[in-house]
Design an enzyme around this catalytic site. Structure first.
Site, PDB file in Angstrom:
ATOM      1  N   TYR A   1      -0.877   8.193  -2.408  1.00 55.28           N
ATOM      2  CA  TYR A   1      -1.046   8.118  -3.601  1.00 55.28           C
ATOM      3  C   TYR A   1      -2.521   8.601  -4.765  1.00 55.28           C
ATOM      4  CZ  TYR A   1       1.693   3.422  -3.594  1.00 55.28           C
ATOM      5  OH  TYR A   1       2.546   2.899  -3.823  1.00 55.28           O
ATOM      6  N   GLY A   2      -3.620   9.009  -3.627  1.00 54.91           N
ATOM      7  CA  GLY A   2      -4.735   9.477  -3.756  1.00 54.91           C
ATOM      8  C   GLY A   2      -4.973  10.247  -4.611  1.00 54.91           C
TER       9      GLY A   2
ATOM     10  N   CYS B   1     -10.578   3.297   0.834  1.00 57.43           N
ATOM     11  CA  CYS B   1     -10.192   3.824   1.367  1.00 57.43           C
ATOM     12  C   CYS B   1      -9.378   2.723   2.238  1.00 57.43           C
ATOM     13  CB  CYS B   1      -9.080   4.512   1.221  1.00 57.43           C
ATOM     14  SG  CYS B   1      -8.101   5.173   1.367  1.00 57.43           S
ATOM     15  N   THR B   2      -7.958   1.636   1.358  1.00 52.11           N
ATOM     16  CA  THR B   2      -7.474   1.079   3.154  1.00 52.11           C
ATOM     17  C   THR B   2      -7.298   1.599   3.873  1.00 52.11           C
ATOM     18  OG1 THR B   2      -5.564   0.287   1.902  1.00 52.11           O
ATOM     19  CG2 THR B   2      -7.562  -0.703   1.357  1.00 52.11           C
ATOM     20  N   HIS B   3      -6.662   2.981   4.226  1.00 48.33           N
ATOM     21  CA  HIS B   3      -6.829   3.747   5.479  1.00 48.33           C
ATOM     22  C   HIS B   3      -7.894   3.920   5.616  1.00 48.33           C
ATOM     23  CE1 HIS B   3      -2.877   4.540   3.342  1.00 48.33           C
ATOM     24  NE2 HIS B   3      -2.595   4.992   4.177  1.00 48.33           N
TER      25      HIS B   3
ATOM     26  N   GLU C   1      -2.404   8.236   8.281  1.00 49.47           N
ATOM     27  CA  GLU C   1      -1.504   8.035   8.534  1.00 49.47           C
ATOM     28  C   GLU C   1       0.027   9.190   9.083  1.00 49.47           C
ATOM     29  OE1 GLU C   1       1.890   6.579   6.129  1.00 49.47           O
ATOM     30  OE2 GLU C   1      -0.020   5.761   5.237  1.00 49.47           O
TER      31      GLU C   1
ATOM     32  N   CYS D   1      -4.736  -1.901  -1.877  1.00 49.79           N
ATOM     33  CA  CYS D   1      -4.760  -0.001  -1.634  1.00 49.79           C
ATOM     34  C   CYS D   1      -5.835  -0.067  -3.301  1.00 49.79           C
ATOM     35  CB  CYS D   1      -3.686   0.142  -2.237  1.00 49.79           C
ATOM     36  SG  CYS D   1      -3.476   2.482  -2.874  1.00 49.79           S
ATOM     37  N   ASN D   2      -7.425   0.720  -2.920  1.00 52.29           N
ATOM     38  CA  ASN D   2      -7.517   0.373  -4.326  1.00 52.29           C
ATOM     39  C   ASN D   2      -7.276   1.614  -5.293  1.00 52.29           C
ATOM     40  OD1 ASN D   2     -10.745  -0.083  -2.648  1.00 52.29           O
ATOM     41  ND2 ASN D   2      -9.441   0.673  -1.288  1.00 52.29           N
ATOM     42  N   THR D   3      -6.473   2.787  -4.810  1.00 52.74           N
ATOM     43  CA  THR D   3      -5.639   3.622  -5.927  1.00 52.74           C
ATOM     44  C   THR D   3      -4.877   3.390  -6.850  1.00 52.74           C
ATOM     45  OG1 THR D   3      -6.008   5.442  -4.013  1.00 52.74           O
ATOM     46  CG2 THR D   3      -5.495   5.785  -6.409  1.00 52.74           C
TER      47      THR D   3
ATOM     48  N   ASP E   1       0.790  -1.334   0.408  1.00 49.09           N
ATOM     49  CA  ASP E   1       0.000  -0.048  -0.126  1.00 49.09           C
ATOM     50  C   ASP E   1       0.904   0.929  -0.426  1.00 49.09           C
ATOM     51  OD1 ASP E   1      -2.476   1.560   0.668  1.00 49.09           O
ATOM     52  OD2 ASP E   1      -1.426   1.720   2.258  1.00 49.09           O
ATOM     53  N   SER E   2       0.049   2.719   0.075  1.00 53.28           N
ATOM     54  CA  SER E   2       0.601   3.567  -0.275  1.00 53.28           C
ATOM     55  C   SER E   2       1.506   3.840   0.917  1.00 53.28           C
ATOM     56  CB  SER E   2       0.397   4.907  -0.306  1.00 53.28           C
ATOM     57  OG  SER E   2      -0.748   5.211   0.007  1.00 53.28           O
TER      58      SER E   2
HETATM   59  N1  DGL Z   1      -4.413   3.751   0.865  1.00 49.82           N
HETATM   60  C1  DGL Z   1      -4.798   3.601  -0.336  1.00 49.82           C
HETATM   61  C2  DGL Z   1      -6.275   3.224  -1.033  1.00 49.82           C
HETATM   62  O1  DGL Z   1      -7.157   1.917  -0.915  1.00 49.82           O
HETATM   63  C3  DGL Z   1      -4.463   5.041  -0.492  1.00 49.82           C
HETATM   64  C4  DGL Z   1      -4.308   5.837  -0.033  1.00 49.82           C
HETATM   65  C5  DGL Z   1      -3.229   7.105  -0.367  1.00 49.82           C
HETATM   66  O2  DGL Z   1      -1.738   6.959  -0.870  1.00 49.82           O
HETATM   67  O3  DGL Z   1      -3.851   8.717  -0.691  1.00 49.82           O
HETATM   68  O4  DGL Z   1      -6.797   3.454  -2.052  1.00 49.82           O
END
Ligand code: DGL
Length: 278
Positions: free
Chosen positions: A47-48, A193-195, A158, A79-81, A15-16
């Site tokens: 990443y988003g 988003c996994t966060h 984060e 990571c979805n993105t 993931d990011s």
């Molecule tokens: N955790 C990531 C996701 O599921 C990306 C978060 C990020 O880096 O913006 O999209």
């Protein structure tokens, strides 16, 4: 890989940053005998709100690194993105291993919602992607989806910045409408988003107890089991019941201390985080 025993090889997860730990948590429960290597790309995150080209370049460097240096038998894009932007290219470049991705849990949301009004919180990158658009199109006759890009939320998670997390969650949910189980209210909120599962306490306090909060870790873990089972690549259960759990390797391309404390805080893991130059 024909003829090579892949059962003992590790599963790579990336993931990011710390968000993928929400997927790793589900993977550790579903696949307790597997070895995992987790990479947080914190040196190149978030990443988003970045260009696809950046994410594609990072996903490709990380897949090369994990397959070459850690002998992974499968990859999980936690990571979805990154799944939306890059998984098709990762699969093209590495046909020798299964690569499992994650997408916002819209289908389970449609099955659960009784008001047929579903909120989706995700990164701008995910919501603007082709992959997400086509997922949405296929389901748009069955529910109304209220989409909310949450700029800065992954970054605040984060940094474990509670004030910023609270402010972004409050602002995001207030513009989406009202939440509850009455007609016309949002009764299901997809954490795309996994966060975001790591902000679920604050989200729960904002939307109330009647609303379903959906994350995607468990379905990803089940899919990972299926693809390994199909190939006969699942790790065997240890003979002795007292055997220690398989070692977990965690590394970051950025600051290791944030990942180490997140792993402790959310997964109860006491582990040393390696610094990787990828
Ligand atoms: N955790 C990531 C996701 O599921 C990306 C978060 C990020 O880096 O913006 O999209």
């Amino acid at each position: 890989m024909n003829g090579v025993n892949r059962n003992v090889d590790a599963i790579g997860v990336f993931d990011s940053g710390v968000g993928g730990l929400s997927v790793l948590r589900a993977l550790l429960t579903e696949l307790p005998h597997e070895r995992f290597v987790y990479l947080a790309d914190q040196g190149h995150a978030p990443y988003g709100e970045r260009e696809d080209s950046h994410i594609i370049q990072r996903a490709s460097a990380i897949t090369r690194y994990l397959t070459a240096q850690h002998r992974v038998k499968a990859m999980v894009v936690a990571c979805n993105t990154a799944t939306a932007a890059a998984i098709h290219l990762m699969r093209e470049a590495h046909p020798e291993i299964p690569i499992v991705g994650i997408e916002p849990a819209l289908k389970p949301a449609v099955a659960l919602s009784t008001t047929h009004r579903i909120g989706v919180m995700a990164t701008r990158g995910t919501l603007q992607s082709e992959k997400f658009r086509s997922l949405l199109e296929g389901l748009s006759a069955q529910a109304v989806f209220v989409l909310q890009p949450c700029d800065g939320l992954a970054d605040a998670i984060e940094r474990d910045d509670a004030i910023q997390i609270g402010a972004i969650c409050a602002q995001s949910t207030s513009v989406m409408g009202t939440f509850d189980s009455q007609p016309d209210q949002i009764d299901t909120l997809v954490l795309g988003c996994t966060h975001y599962p790591f902000a679920s306490d604050i989200l729960r306090s904002l939307v109330g107890d009647a609303v379903h909060l959906l994350e995607g870790g468990a379905p990803v873990a089940r899919q990972t089991r299926r693809v390994l089972e199909q190939r006969g690549w699942l790790a065997p259960a240890p003979v002795a019941h007292t055997a220690p759990p398989p070692p977990l390797v965690i590394g970051s391309t950025g600051r290791t201390d944030a990942l180490q404390s997140a792993a402790k805080r959310w997964l109860g893991l006491d582990c040393t985080v390696a610094s990787w130059d990828v």
